[in-house]
Design a protein around this motif. Structure first.
Motif, PDB file in Angstrom:
ATOM      1  N   LYS A1047     116.658 -14.403  -2.729  1.00  0.00           N
ATOM      2  CA  LYS A1047     115.282 -13.931  -2.938  1.00  0.00           C
ATOM      3  C   LYS A1047     115.183 -13.133  -4.234  1.00  0.00           C
ATOM      4  CE  LYS A1047     114.068 -13.676   1.988  1.00  0.00           C
ATOM      5  NZ  LYS A1047     113.714 -12.771   3.105  1.00  0.00           N
ATOM      6  N   ASP A1048     116.202 -12.309  -4.480  1.00  0.00           N
ATOM      7  CA  ASP A1048     116.204 -11.563  -5.745  1.00  0.00           C
ATOM      8  C   ASP A1048     116.245 -12.526  -6.929  1.00  0.00           C
ATOM      9  OD1 ASP A1048     116.186  -9.251  -4.267  1.00  0.00           O
ATOM     10  OD2 ASP A1048     118.358  -8.948  -4.389  1.00  0.00           O
ATOM     11  N   TRP A1049     117.025 -13.576  -6.795  1.00  0.00           N
ATOM     12  CA  TRP A1049     117.099 -14.554  -7.883  1.00  0.00           C
ATOM     13  C   TRP A1049     115.755 -15.261  -8.063  1.00  0.00           C
ATOM     14  CZ3 TRP A1049     122.407 -17.129  -6.277  1.00  0.00           C
ATOM     15  CH2 TRP A1049     123.430 -16.200  -6.516  1.00  0.00           C
ATOM     16  N   LEU A1050     115.107 -15.605  -6.942  1.00  0.00           N
ATOM     17  CA  LEU A1050     113.782 -16.233  -7.031  1.00  0.00           C
ATOM     18  C   LEU A1050     112.780 -15.287  -7.688  1.00  0.00           C
ATOM     19  CD1 LEU A1050     113.550 -18.028  -3.567  1.00  0.00           C
ATOM     20  CD2 LEU A1050     113.271 -19.122  -5.785  1.00  0.00           C
ATOM     21  N   GLN A1051     112.842 -14.033  -7.296  1.00  0.00           N
ATOM     22  CA  GLN A1051     111.923 -13.058  -7.871  1.00  0.00           C
ATOM     23  C   GLN A1051     112.148 -12.913  -9.360  1.00  0.00           C
ATOM     24  OE1 GLN A1051     109.498 -11.548  -5.942  1.00  0.00           O
ATOM     25  NE2 GLN A1051     108.653 -10.993  -7.942  1.00  0.00           N
ATOM     26  N   ARG A1052     113.415 -12.937  -9.768  1.00  0.00           N
ATOM     27  CA  ARG A1052     113.714 -12.813 -11.197  1.00  0.00           C
ATOM     28  C   ARG A1052     113.210 -14.042 -11.949  1.00  0.00           C
ATOM     29  NH1 ARG A1052     117.090  -9.183 -13.712  1.00  0.00           N
ATOM     30  NH2 ARG A1052     117.660  -9.715 -15.854  1.00  0.00           N
ATOM     31  N   ALA A1053     113.361 -15.229 -11.328  1.00  0.00           N
ATOM     32  CA  ALA A1053     112.878 -16.459 -11.967  1.00  0.00           C
ATOM     33  C   ALA A1053     111.365 -16.449 -12.077  1.00  0.00           C
ATOM     34  CB  ALA A1053     113.351 -17.676 -11.186  1.00  0.00           C
ATOM     35  N   LEU A1054     110.695 -15.913 -11.045  1.00  0.00           N
ATOM     36  CA  LEU A1054     109.225 -15.832 -11.095  1.00  0.00           C
ATOM     37  C   LEU A1054     108.745 -14.868 -12.162  1.00  0.00           C
ATOM     38  CD1 LEU A1054     108.374 -15.887  -7.266  1.00  0.00           C
ATOM     39  CD2 LEU A1054     107.711 -17.598  -8.964  1.00  0.00           C
ATOM     40  N   SER A1055     109.557 -13.881 -12.458  1.00  0.00           N
ATOM     41  CA  SER A1055     109.146 -12.898 -13.460  1.00  0.00           C
ATOM     42  C   SER A1055     109.256 -13.436 -14.879  1.00  0.00           C
ATOM     43  CB  SER A1055     109.981 -11.632 -13.313  1.00  0.00           C
ATOM     44  OG  SER A1055     111.340 -11.908 -13.627  1.00  0.00           O
ATOM     45  N   LEU A1056     109.944 -14.549 -15.038  1.00  0.00           N
ATOM     46  CA  LEU A1056     110.127 -15.130 -16.357  1.00  0.00           C
ATOM     47  C   LEU A1056     109.003 -16.115 -16.647  1.00  0.00           C
ATOM     48  CD1 LEU A1056     113.979 -15.754 -16.182  1.00  0.00           C
ATOM     49  CD2 LEU A1056     112.803 -13.975 -17.483  1.00  0.00           C
ATOM     50  N   PRO A1057     108.744 -16.432 -17.907  1.00  0.00           N
ATOM     51  CA  PRO A1057     107.673 -17.382 -18.247  1.00  0.00           C
ATOM     52  C   PRO A1057     108.024 -18.792 -17.766  1.00  0.00           C
ATOM     53  CG  PRO A1057     108.933 -16.798 -20.191  1.00  0.00           C
ATOM     54  CD  PRO A1057     109.390 -15.878 -19.111  1.00  0.00           C
ATOM     55  N   GLN A1066     115.861 -16.857 -24.281  1.00  0.00           N
ATOM     56  CA  GLN A1066     115.463 -16.554 -22.906  1.00  0.00           C
ATOM     57  C   GLN A1066     116.378 -17.265 -21.916  1.00  0.00           C
ATOM     58  OE1 GLN A1066     111.368 -17.813 -22.851  1.00  0.00           O
ATOM     59  NE2 GLN A1066     110.618 -15.833 -23.599  1.00  0.00           N
ATOM     60  N   ASP A1067     116.484 -16.674 -20.724  1.00  0.00           N
ATOM     61  CA  ASP A1067     117.356 -17.225 -19.692  1.00  0.00           C
ATOM     62  C   ASP A1067     116.573 -18.000 -18.644  1.00  0.00           C
ATOM     63  OD1 ASP A1067     119.486 -16.057 -20.939  1.00  0.00           O
ATOM     64  OD2 ASP A1067     119.423 -14.238 -19.722  1.00  0.00           O
ATOM     65  N   VAL A1068     115.399 -18.485 -19.002  1.00  0.00           N
ATOM     66  CA  VAL A1068     114.551 -19.153 -18.005  1.00  0.00           C
ATOM     67  C   VAL A1068     115.268 -20.365 -17.413  1.00  0.00           C
ATOM     68  CG1 VAL A1068     112.338 -20.284 -17.614  1.00  0.00           C
ATOM     69  CG2 VAL A1068     112.500 -18.377 -19.237  1.00  0.00           C
ATOM     70  N   GLU A1069     115.778 -21.214 -18.268  1.00  0.00           N
ATOM     71  CA  GLU A1069     116.402 -22.445 -17.784  1.00  0.00           C
ATOM     72  C   GLU A1069     117.606 -22.132 -16.904  1.00  0.00           C
ATOM     73  OE1 GLU A1069     118.200 -26.649 -19.532  1.00  0.00           O
ATOM     74  OE2 GLU A1069     117.837 -24.951 -20.862  1.00  0.00           O
ATOM     75  N   GLU A1102     111.402 -17.367   1.402  1.00  0.00           N
ATOM     76  CA  GLU A1102     112.068 -18.178   0.376  1.00  0.00           C
ATOM     77  C   GLU A1102     111.239 -19.404   0.055  1.00  0.00           C
ATOM     78  OE1 GLU A1102     116.563 -18.778   0.168  1.00  0.00           O
ATOM     79  OE2 GLU A1102     116.286 -18.107   2.235  1.00  0.00           O
ATOM     80  N   GLU A1103     110.732 -20.061   1.088  1.00  0.00           N
ATOM     81  CA  GLU A1103     109.927 -21.271   0.884  1.00  0.00           C
ATOM     82  C   GLU A1103     108.687 -20.959   0.074  1.00  0.00           C
ATOM     83  OE1 GLU A1103     107.588 -24.466   3.721  1.00  0.00           O
ATOM     84  OE2 GLU A1103     109.329 -23.399   4.524  1.00  0.00           O
ATOM     85  N   THR A1104     108.071 -19.816   0.368  1.00  0.00           N
ATOM     86  CA  THR A1104     106.855 -19.423  -0.358  1.00  0.00           C
ATOM     87  C   THR A1104     107.158 -19.149  -1.829  1.00  0.00           C
ATOM     88  OG1 THR A1104     105.959 -18.463   1.679  1.00  0.00           O
ATOM     89  CG2 THR A1104     104.970 -17.775  -0.422  1.00  0.00           C
ATOM     90  N   MET A1105     108.237 -18.412  -2.075  1.00  0.00           N
ATOM     91  CA  MET A1105     108.579 -18.083  -3.452  1.00  0.00           C
ATOM     92  C   MET A1105     109.001 -19.332  -4.230  1.00  0.00           C
ATOM     93  SD  MET A1105     110.705 -14.567  -2.661  1.00  0.00           S
ATOM     94  CE  MET A1105     110.972 -14.134  -4.360  1.00  0.00           C
ATOM     95  N   LEU A1106     109.693 -20.252  -3.573  1.00  0.00           N
ATOM     96  CA  LEU A1106     110.092 -21.496  -4.240  1.00  0.00           C
ATOM     97  C   LEU A1106     108.859 -22.313  -4.615  1.00  0.00           C
ATOM     98  CD1 LEU A1106     112.345 -23.406  -5.158  1.00  0.00           C
ATOM     99  CD2 LEU A1106     112.396 -24.351  -2.846  1.00  0.00           C
ATOM    100  N   LEU A1107     107.858 -22.383  -3.717  1.00  0.00           N
ATOM    101  CA  LEU A1107     106.628 -23.112  -4.018  1.00  0.00           C
ATOM    102  C   LEU A1107     105.872 -22.441  -5.160  1.00  0.00           C
ATOM    103  CD1 LEU A1107     104.714 -25.410  -3.303  1.00  0.00           C
ATOM    104  CD2 LEU A1107     103.665 -23.921  -1.587  1.00  0.00           C
ATOM    105  N   GLN A1108     105.896 -21.113  -5.167  1.00  0.00           N
ATOM    106  CA  GLN A1108     105.247 -20.401  -6.262  1.00  0.00           C
ATOM    107  C   GLN A1108     105.905 -20.720  -7.599  1.00  0.00           C
ATOM    108  OE1 GLN A1108     105.343 -16.264  -5.217  1.00  0.00           O
ATOM    109  NE2 GLN A1108     103.802 -16.445  -3.582  1.00  0.00           N
ATOM    110  N   LEU A1109     107.231 -20.787  -7.584  1.00  0.00           N
ATOM    111  CA  LEU A1109     107.933 -21.107  -8.823  1.00  0.00           C
ATOM    112  C   LEU A1109     107.559 -22.509  -9.305  1.00  0.00           C
ATOM    113  CD1 LEU A1109     110.074 -20.269 -10.903  1.00  0.00           C
ATOM    114  CD2 LEU A1109     111.821 -21.256  -9.396  1.00  0.00           C
ATOM    115  N   PHE A1110     107.427 -23.450  -8.373  1.00  0.00           N
ATOM    116  CA  PHE A1110     107.031 -24.808  -8.745  1.00  0.00           C
ATOM    117  C   PHE A1110     105.601 -24.828  -9.308  1.00  0.00           C
ATOM    118  CE2 PHE A1110     104.669 -28.564  -7.166  1.00  0.00           C
ATOM    119  CZ  PHE A1110     105.179 -29.501  -8.034  1.00  0.00           C
TER     120      PHE A1110
END
Length: 1722
Positions: A1047-1057, A1066-1069, A1102-1110
């Protein structure tokens, strides 16, 4: 009744014999004999009334004796028991009641008793002999009757000639007693004894069934002869007469016995020994051989020796009692021996007679001389030697004669022999040895004769008697004079009065003689030590030290130091004086210093050979072997041939003296150096032999010029010799060497192996590494006596060097082993030496196992009190495994293919040990190396599913690649590591992810690779059954921590452009890649992946954050420009899309699906454009290529045309296809569960998009096939070049194939039309065949191609191409004036197989039968036939297309396919006879049988094609069975014709047995069902079916006529023809009935299809006949039996109509174009 008679007879015999024996026993008891027998010893007083009882018994016995006529009649009984009892009772009467025998009784019984020698049963001989001897002794007057003598003696002679009828051990001892009982006056003594010995001797061949019988015979012969000699006075009166009688016995018996021993015969005796008479005549005047096999013919094993003992025994007895008789024999003995020697001189060959004399003298020594008897020397040996020695000396070459002297010397002693040689007055004047004088003077004279005469005579060279002369020389060595004699021999042979220190100063002419002499001495010593009787009697004996002499030392050293050329005797001499040919032989005749110098010279000669080797490593080994200062003292070598000759000489010496090396102490380096040289020369020659197998692969650096090549050929024979010698040395010998010697030997050998591996030449690297591995195994096996020593040697082998290791630096400090990864910029990855060493280590691990080489396991005792052995990993080499994995590829091997499987097997069997395990150490080393060197690696994969081997290989960073490959093996392939190890590895990486608050970018880049491998164990919901409650709670806690981290990793990915706005730095990829790796999927795609994702333990947050990232990636304003972004961004986005669809599809909205499908369609379209451009480029290339263009250049152009500059396009398209498969899987899941899982999928526009996507997929499929089809026409390797590109993207093409298979007919039609409109050189069908028969096949694409070819819209065009030309056209008919237009079009249309399959169907080469069962060419032929029979099955039964195709098969197809099919069906005829339902069929038979039955029942073989890949023998058997079964269904006449043409009875029986067992039952059932359901009956025609009897009755009635035709199907249908019979006819003529019967028979036998169709056509034929349609005059049928056409071609003259096919056949066979009826031109 007969059985009862036999029982009564046997009972009567037993009663009678028992009664007789009881009577005899009673007489013995009553008359005192029994009291002396056992059991009556304690009877001391006679019972009362015993005297009266004896008188009464005496009287009664006499009456009984006379009443029963003396029991004579009982001796005529057939029962041996009765006869034996009768002899016993007669003996009792003779012994105790002699008064019962009056003169009449004696006269009557004398013939019976004395003539009892006709008794042949040995069981009766004991009482018989007792009775005869008692009777002859008691009643000697019984011999007075002449008739008795005649009868008795004739029976007696026959008894002797027949070997006493088997009672030798009983009868022979009684002969001398029998002779003693015969009255002298009753016989003619001389004549009687002659016949006695003659008949006795004649029965000797029957006397040897056993050794005891043999001994009994000769003992009896000796006793009887001596009795005859000593009792001569019984037959003669006066001294002269007695003497004459005794001499006659000697001459006529003993001398002839002696001649028989010599294997000679009297020329007047016709081979018989005793043929003369006692008339004073002498025996043979001369000696004549009795034949080569006389000894074997006359005597069995040991018989000759017993005969000799018999003669010696007689002579010994005569020497004590009848000395004058002994002289008679001795004179003749001497004459015979001298005659033999004269013959030997003239014949110049070995004489068997002298051999016998030698044997006789040996027996004399054992039986007489050793007992202290002097007569052999005085009467035999002495006179014989005095007379024979001059003759023997004068002979040029007579080894047997010389051996005679040797035997005499060994028996009687050297000095005694020499003194006897010259007693005669005829002695040689040149030699004089006085028989008088004191002992000292005799000894001095003996030595003088020995030095001046014996030595020169015995040491003559170039003489076949040399060996015998040397035996004589040694036999004449006397204990008293040994030292002086031995010194004289050496002085004469070496020509050295004083030993010279200068090597090479001896006379080499006598080396061969000295070698033979020393070898004889050694053999005698060895045999005496083993207490074995020596082959020859040589010197009387002396200590081993006495043989040592300075002259011998000097001679040996001189020979060892000599230069080429060498003679064979040189090596023989050194071997004989050194000893050590076997481990037990350590006796050396040389001093220690001389032995050392000789072996030192041997080593120099061996090293000189290595220094002249063609291999640099062998030259390097020579420097390791040479001791300090030895290089300067090496002998001169003028050429390689010179060095080879010296090496061969050294080898010959070592072969006979190697074990002498063990006599040296530990300080002597010669042992280890010579041992190492033996190993290394063997290795050098073996490598040379390997190189000669492939001379073209040798480079100038390693083998030099032509002279070096000659070396390699010359020393092959030498290599075989050195290898054979080394193999003779047991491993026990090597291990018995001292530790000092073993250590030095091991160091030399290991350094040599390392040098050989590290040579720069790579042309024959595979052979070299294999050889070096074999060498190392030999070293370990030979030198290591425990595990610790083995590990120490492995440490030496794997020690650091200039080029090894390259990736990991091992260290050993204070007994602790560790390893440090090297930095990437310090690694020389292009070093060929390193790769060569890795290849060698790989082979070593394969041979020894991971446990020894990598784990370094040794067995140790568990505790001081316990004897249990446990493994200890104190020599662990985790660094070696890391080095192998980082190297990745080497010569003929790689980590994935060879090393990791071995490591996996070790991991499965590894036992838990305290502390860190080997695998943990390897992982830690690789992880450390990846963290050290991972900064520059590109993110090349990190898929949503576990990485494949190809994807792992794509990782560029060696440590990371090695780490992921190892983890993949442990966690996924071998599944030996579970969640515990996954948690430890996960925690280790997470701890290294942040350095303070800063992200470690290297760890971040590595983490997705590792997570991709271990995530399935971290995400698993399952709880192992053996887990305790505490472990489950701990794991639940760990799982919560993992979810929190993700979840922390997902949150960090969401915080990136978003990805599409990614910028450098940038470490987005990287973070998105990490997120993707945390949500694993299955690479199969579709509904299976959806269901698997549903089972993952994914929280709602997790599912919600993953969908948000998509959604963040698509909601950006610039999302529409995603296609213009970097390819890496698009790859990552496509992966994120896959994961989002798999895990978040429940929450997808219409916009989400719209985005997904639009992206998928766009990405797939990009791939379609790319593949179609490639196809067009290839088409243009082929169009512009002429036949004269170079094929290599064309191939390079092809490679350039298919080059994909951006491989990410294929990766993105693969992810798009995977996403599309998930979309289709959701629809399938919704249909499967019959619920609306998501409402957003109900939109109809998705169907349109889905079809468009599938059309694009089909275009991809056709494009790659068209490209391969076009490329195959331009150059031989063109198709292979195209096909190989698909292997690089195998998963992509598997997804393409799965979508092609699931596509609808509408989509296929659209795709086919688009391809046809494309207008390239090849169309869709050619593309499908190119894929189906690709040179580098892809199984999923092949299956898709097969399905498309066998279904609409292409199936009707896929097999054949039609030809509208007339069937009568062709070159063969050009000269015939035929109006072809008169043939109707339907008859003229013919079909041909398409070019892609015609070569496989029409005329297959017989080479296919010799191919491997899984050869690609054979597989293609099977697939082609599967296409044909499947298409034939799909056609309507009565369609013209089917008829034309069947006719095409009959005309052009080769029946060799059926032979080929049964190569895959290992059915045996006996199986059908013995098979039971509960018996399991062999592999291959079961698959074929089941497939054949299934194909017949279902009418399809698609199941067999689907299961064909991966191709194996069982899969091919299944396909073969299916093809055969479907052939029987659709082409029965074709198969029947093949079966009828078989000439091999075994083959036909096997095929019929298999068909009858597995194919005929379902076929018969199907035929009966089709006939029953066929709608062919009407008012004139009816059918009845009998399924039990497999009969069909067809009844045809028309007006007043009708008939019943019965069709009977055989049980092996359709191999055997159908039988048709007419059971009833009415109103039909016989000719018409016969014609109808023949017509129906022709239809049912020629029908290639269902039998019901044949009956229908036949019925139609009858209907037309009754309608007035004329029949064809050629086939007598209206409807043609094959193509079902009507007769339409009419003759202009006679107007008769013919079938076109019949007329064509008539024209072809008759070679004329006239009407068959009127013969007018047609």
């Amino acid at each position: 009744m007969e059985k009862l008679r036999r029982i009564l007879f046997v009972t009567g015999v037993r009663v009678l014999s028992s009664s007789l024996l009881a009577f005899a026993t009673l007489i013995d008891i009553l008359f005192g004999t029994q009291s002396r027998r056992p059991g009556f010893d304690n009877i001391t007083a006679e019972p009362k009334n015993a005297s009266k009882a004896r008188e009464t018994a005496n009287s009664s016995a006499g009456k009984i004796f006379s009443t029963h006529k003396y029991f004579v009649d009982f001796l005529k009984s057939q029962s041996p028991g009765i006869r034996s009892a009768t002899y016993s009772i007669l003996g009792s009467f003779i012994r105790h009641i002699p008064h019962a025998f009056n003169q009449e009784t004696i006269q009557t019984l004398s013939i019976t008793i004395l003539g009892a020698f006709q008794e042949k049963d040995p069981a009766c001989h004991s009482p018989m002999w007792e009775t005869i001897l008692l009777f002859s002794k008691k009643f000697s007057d019984s011999w007075a009757n002449a008739n008795i003598q005649k009868t008795l003696l004739n029976r007696f002679w026959i008894f002797l000639r027949n070997g006493c009828y088997g009672s030798q051990q009983l009868s022979y001892p009684n002969l001398v007693y029998f002779l003693d009982t015969i009255p002298p006056k009753a016989i003619d003594g001389e004549q009687f004894l002659l016949k006695f010995f003659q008949n006795l001797w004649a029965g000797r061949n029957q006397s040897y069934p056993s050794s005891l019988g043999q001994l009994a015979f000769f003992k009896a012969f000796q006793e009887c002869f001596l009795w005859s000699v000593h009792n001569a006075s019984r037959y003669c009166n006066g001294v002269d007469a007695i003497s004459h009688f005794q001499v006659s016995l000697i001459e006529n018996i003993l001398l002839l016995l002696w001649h028989d021993y010599l294997l000679v015969v009297n020329p007047n005796s016709q081979g018989s020994v005793f043929s003369g008479k006692f008339n004073g005549g002498s025996s043979a005047d001369s000696i004549h051989p009795s034949g080569e096999s006389a000894k074997e013919r006359r005597y069995p094993m040991g018989g000759m020796e017993e005969l000799g003992k018999c003669i010696v025994g007689i002579l010994s007895d005569l020497s004590t009692k009848e000395g004058n008789l002994l002289s008679t024999f001795c004179v003749k003995f001497q004459e015979d021996c001298l005659e033999m020697l004269r013959q030997e001189e003239h014949l110049q060959k070995s004489s068997e007679h002298i051999e016998q004399v030698v044997n006789f003298l040996s027996l004399l020594g054992k039986e007489a001389v050793q007992k202290g008897e002097k007569w052999p020397l005085d009467y035999l040996a002495g006179p014989l030697m005095a007379k024979s020695f001059p003759l023997i000396r004068s002979m040029q070459d007579s080894p047997e004669a010389v051996r005679l002297l040797s035997v005499m010397a060994s028996i009687f002693g050297p000095q005694e022999l020499v003194s006897q040689l010259f007693v005669s007055e005829t002695r040689d004047s040149s030699i004089h040895l006085s028989g008088d004088g004191d002992h000292e003077s005799r000894t001095k004279q003996f030595l003088q004769v020995f030095k001046e005469d014996i030595i020169p005579w015995c040491l003559r060279r170039n003489n076949h008697s040399m060996s015998a002369c040397l035996d004589l020389l040694l036999a004449l060595l006397d204990n008293e004079c040994f030292v002086e004699q031995w010194s004289s021999i050496l002085t004469y042979t070496t020509k050295l009065e004083n030993p010279s220190p200068v090597p090479g100063s001896m006379d080499f002419d006598h080396v061969a003689v000295l070698a033979m002499l020393m070898e004889k001495i050694r053999k005698e010593i060895i045999m005496r030590k083993r207490k074995v009787e020596p082959e020859s009697y040589i010197w009387q004996g002396s200590d081993l030290e006495q043989w040592n002499h300075k002259l011998l030392d000097s001679a040996a050293v001189s020979v060892a130091c000599c230069s080429p050329p060498f003679t064979k005797s040189y090596a023989c001499f050194l071997r004989s004086v050194l000893g050590g040919s076997v481990e037990d032989d350590k006796a050396s005749f040389l001093s220690r210093d001389a032995t050392f110098r000789i072996f030192e010279e041997v080593l120099k000669k061996i090293v000189l050979f290595l220094m002249n080797s063609s291999f640099t490593w062998a030259k390097y080994a020579s420097s390791l072997i040479l001791m300090t200062g030895e290089k300067e003292s090496l002998p001169k070598c003028e050429s390689y041939a010179n060095a080879l000759e010296m090496a061969k000489f050294a080898l010959e010496v070592l072969e006979g003296s190697f074990f002498c090396l063990k006599t040296f102490d530990e300080k002597c380096e010669l042992v280890s150096c010579i041992s190492a040289a033996i190993f290394i020369i063997d290795w050098e020659c073996s490598m040379a032999a390997q190189m000669t197998l492939d001379e073209d692969s040798m480079t100038s650096e390693d083998v030099g010029d032509g002279e070096s090549r000659k070396k390699l050929h010359v020393n092959i024979d030498f290599g075989e010799s050195i290898h054979a010698f080394r193999c003779k040395i047991s491993t026990d010998f090597w291990k018995s060497l001292s530790m000092h010697h073993l250590d030095r030997l091991g160091r030399i050998l290991i350094q040599t192996i390392r040098s050989a591996i590290m040579e720069t030449d790579t042309s024959y690297m595979e052979r070299k590494t294999a050889l070096c591995c074999q060498w190392m195994l030999e070293v370990l096996e030979s030198l290591c006596w425990d595990c610790t020593q083995e590990q120490n040697m492995l440490d030496q082998l794997l020690d650091k060097g200039s080029y090894w290791p390259s990736w990991v630096l091992p260290t050993l400090s204070n007994g602790s082993r560790s390893a440090t990864p090297k930095l990437k910029n310090t690694v020389d990855t292009h070093t060929s030496r390193h790769h060569q060493f890795v290849a060698f280590v790989d082979k070593l691990i394969s041979a020894l196992g991971v446990t020894k080489v990598i784990a370094g396991s040794v067995l140790q005792t568990a505790s001081s009190s316990a004897r249990e052995l446990v493994q200890s990993h104190s020599y662990s080499r985790a660094w070696l495994a890391a080095e192998m994995l980082c190297t990745w590829k080497w010569q003929k091997g790689n980590a994935l293919g060879s090393f990791l499987p071995l490591l996996s097997e070790y991991a499965k069997s590894e036992k838990s040990v305290p502390g860190e395990s080997l695998l943990d150490s390897i992982v830690n080393i690789l992880l450390g190396g990846a963290l050290l060197n991972g900064h520059s690696d590109e993110l090349c994969f990190s898929n949503m599913w576990p990485a494949s081997d190809d994807e792992i290989e794509g990782i560029q960073e060696p440590f990371l690649r090695a780490l992921i490959s190892l983890l993949s093996t442990l966690f996924i392939k071998a599944n030996v590591w579970g969640k515990d190890k996954a948690l430890l590895l996960y925690e280790s990486l997470v701890d290294n992810l942040f350095i303070g608050m800063t992200v470690d970018r290297i760890c971040l880049r590595i983490l997705p690779f590792v997570m991709n491998t271990i995530i399935q164990h971290l995400r698993s919901r399952s709880v192992e059954s053996d887990e305790s409650c505490e472990d489950a709670q701990l794991y639940a806690l760990k799982k919560n921590q993992i979810q929190g981290t993700m979840k922390d990793w997902l949150q960090r990915a969401l915080s990136l452009p978003p990805l599409i706005t990614w910028q450098e730095g940038q470490d987005v990829e990287e973070w998105v890649q990490l997120i993707i790796s945390c949500y694993p999927l299955s690479e199969i795609g579709g509904i299976g992946t959806i269901k698997m994702a549903l089972r993952r333990d994914l929280s709602h947050s997790e599912e919600t954050m993953l969908l948000q990232l998509f959604r963040k990636q698509r909601c950006d304003d610039n999302a529409s420009n995603a296609a213009n972004q970097l390819s890496a961004v698009q790859v990552t986005l496509s992966k994120l899309m896959v994961v989002s669809v798999a895990y978040c599809w429940k929450n997808f909205e219409v916009d989400d699906w719209d985005f997904v499908l639009s992206q998928v369609q766009g990405w797939i379209e990009s791939a379609v454009v790319l593949m179609e451009e490639i196809a067009e480029n290839i088409d243009n290339l082929v169009t512009n290529t002429s036949d004269s263009d170079n094929s290599e250049l064309t191939a390079k152009k092809l490679e350039k045309a298919i080059y994909i500059s951006d491989p990410s396009t294929m990766t993105i398209a693969r992810n798009a296809l995977f996403t599309f498969s998930l979309f289709c899987g959701l629809i399938e899941l919704q249909q499967e569960e019959n619920t609306e899982l998501i409402t957003s999928l109900q939109n109809e526009k998705w169907d349109i998009i889905k079809n468009r996507i599938l059309e694009g997929v089909l275009r991809l499929f056709f494009a790659t096939g068209i490209a391969e089809a076009i490329a195959s026409s331009c150059c031989p390797e063109g198709a292979s070049i195209i096909a190989s590109t698909r292997l690089a993207h195998l998963h992509f093409w598997e997804l393409v194939a799965s979508n092609v298979i699931s596509s609808s007919d509408h989509v296929r039609n659209v795709a086919v039309k688009s391809v046809e409109l494309w207008g390239l050189s090849n169309g869709p069908i050619s593309s499908l065949y190119a894929i189906l028969f690709s040179s580098k096949p892809t199984s999923s694409l092949q299956l898709a191609a097969f399905l498309i070819l066998t279904t609409e819209p292409l199936s009707h065009l896929a097999i054949t191409k039609e030809d509208t030309a007339c069937c009568l056209g062709g070159d063969s008919m050009d000269n015939m004036d035929i109006n072809q237009s008169r043939f109707d079009s339907s008859a003229g249309e013919t079909v041909h197989f398409r070019e892609e399959i015609s070569c496989m169907i029409e005329k297959s080469s017989y080479e296919i039968l010799e191919m491997e069962l899984v050869a690609q060419c054979r597989v293609n032929v099977f697939i082609a036939w599967a296409l044909v029979v499947s298409h034939l099955q799909s056609l309507p039964s009565s369609s013209p297309a089917k008829e034309r195709l069947v006719q095409c098969i009959l005309d052009s197809a080769d029946s060799i396919i059926l032979h080929c099919l049964f190569q895959h069906i290992p059915w045996k005829f006996s199986m059908g006879q013995n098979w039971k339902k509960d018996v399991q069929l062999p592999a291959g038979v079961s698959e074929a049988a089941n497939a054949a039955g299934r194909a017949i029942t279902t009418g399809s073989l698609l199941f067999a094609v689907e299961s064909l890949w991966p191709i194996g023998t069982e899969q091919m058997s299944s396909l073969a069975g299916a093809i055969y079964g479907l052939m029987l269904r659709v082409l029965p006449a074709y198969v029947r014709d093949f079966f009828a043409g078989l000439r091999d009875r075994s083959t036909s029986s096997t095929i019929e047995s298999f068909t009858k067992m597995w194919c005929s039952p379902p076929l018969l059932e199907d035929e009966m069902s089709q006939i029953k359901m066929a709608n062919v009956a009407d008012e004139n025609f009816s059918i009845s079916v009998n399924k039990t009897a497999f009969e069909v009755v067809a009844t045809y009635k028309k007006e007043e006529s009708g008939m019943d035709l019965v069709i009977r199907l055989p049980i092996s249908y359709p191999l055997r023809p159908v039988d048709v019979d007419c059971t009833r006819s009415l109103g039909i003529s016989e000719s018409k009935k016969r014609k109808w019967l023949m017509s129906l028979t022709a239809f049912v036998r020629n029908q290639n299809g269902a039998l019901a169709e044949a009956i229908r056509i036949w019925k139609s034929n009858f209907d037309k006949e009754f309608l007035g349609v004329e029949e064809c005059p050629i086939c007598y049928s209206i409807i043609h039996t094959s193509n079902h056409s009507l007769p339409r071609l009419a003759c202009k003259t006679c107007k008769h109509k013919f079938h076109a096919a019949c007329l064509y056949k008539w024209f072809s066979t008759s070679h004329k174009s006239t009407c068959p009826l009127c013969q007018s031109p047609f």
